[in-house]
Write an enzyme that holds these catalytic residues in place. Sequence first.
Site, PDB file in Angstrom:
ATOM      1  N   HIS A 176     108.606  77.141 100.576  1.00  0.00           N
ATOM      2  CA  HIS A 176     109.856  77.798 100.204  1.00  0.00           C
ATOM      3  C   HIS A 176     110.832  76.846  99.522  1.00  0.00           C
ATOM      4  O   HIS A 176     111.467  77.204  98.528  1.00  0.00           O
ATOM      5  CB  HIS A 176     110.481  78.381 101.476  1.00  0.00           C
ATOM      6  CG  HIS A 176     111.625  79.304 101.234  1.00  0.00           C
ATOM      7  ND1 HIS A 176     111.481  80.502 100.560  1.00  0.00           N
ATOM      8  CD2 HIS A 176     112.942  79.227 101.593  1.00  0.00           C
ATOM      9  CE1 HIS A 176     112.645  81.123 100.510  1.00  0.00           C
ATOM     10  NE2 HIS A 176     113.553  80.367 101.117  1.00  0.00           N
ATOM     11  N   PHE A 177     110.983  75.639 100.049  1.00  0.00           N
ATOM     12  CA  PHE A 177     111.873  74.635  99.463  1.00  0.00           C
ATOM     13  C   PHE A 177     111.040  73.605  98.710  1.00  0.00           C
ATOM     14  O   PHE A 177     110.960  72.439  99.097  1.00  0.00           O
ATOM     15  CB  PHE A 177     112.733  73.985 100.551  1.00  0.00           C
ATOM     16  CG  PHE A 177     113.844  74.861 101.048  1.00  0.00           C
ATOM     17  CD1 PHE A 177     114.974  75.077 100.273  1.00  0.00           C
ATOM     18  CD2 PHE A 177     113.761  75.484 102.284  1.00  0.00           C
ATOM     19  CE1 PHE A 177     116.010  75.887 100.721  1.00  0.00           C
ATOM     20  CE2 PHE A 177     114.795  76.292 102.743  1.00  0.00           C
ATOM     21  CZ  PHE A 177     115.918  76.504 101.959  1.00  0.00           C
TER      22      PHE A 177
END
Length: 288
Positions: free
Chosen positions: A265-266
């Site tokens: 996600h990051f």
Amino acid sequence: MIPVRHLTEDVNGLTVFYREAGPQDAPTIVLLHGFPSSSHMFRNLIPALADRYHVIAPDHIGFGYSSAPSVEEFSYTFDSLAEVTTAFLAQRGIREHALYVQDYGAPIGWRLAMGAPSRVTAIVTQNGNAYTEGFVDAFWGGLFAYAAAPGPDTEPGVRAALSLESTRWQYENGVTDRSLVSPDAWAHDQALLDRPGNAEIQLALFRDYPSNVDLYPKVHEYFRASQVPLLAVWGANDGIFGPGGARAFLKDLPEAEVHLLDSGHFALESHLDVIAGYMRGFLGKVLS
């Protein structure tokens, strides 16, 4: 290293904190962060781009170092966050600009783009959805259930998303080499999430999230009408927005550039150089 300035702007009585670097007369890139982070997620990307671009990254209201009024004092909706961002950019004199959107930054960015399509020169989306494809049910099922029927049966599950365990998971999920992810990232986010009253802020935004999905048909119309240059650079192992969300942009923007990375996600935490490289190549073509 290119210096990054840490500044604030008063917007209708609210303090908007932002990071800024690069030549003021260069093309501008506006970086819009996601949940549960802030402009802190761009701390390394900003100097990687600022030799060539004017880069500015605000903290949304309720996040980072920006004002976080109570839910009684401010209407925490994505419309409201977009309105503050629009006013902030106007006060800073920023007209034409590219957008980088991630997670919550995406629905805020779509509102900015649809509100003034001629001002958005290009879009970079990193795990920022505009289609129902890519929603991972294991993550979203509980949130949509809560949004549809807030109460004691549905709230405990979404409150768990505000825990340190969940914040750390958002950073580490899908990352092959977790040693690349600094614990400073999730510790910083969690410290701000844990402020008194912040849980209520986040729950209000969870309840409003379906408004973003309702907006998708208009977002698709904007894409088809504008054919805005778009780069999707995506952590393909994300347990929140899967790779189908990246590929979906091609339905309305067939010239979009899509890259799937072995990350989560990051993705900036593990693939900063790769993402910055794709951005420099893409923006060098479409903003020249």
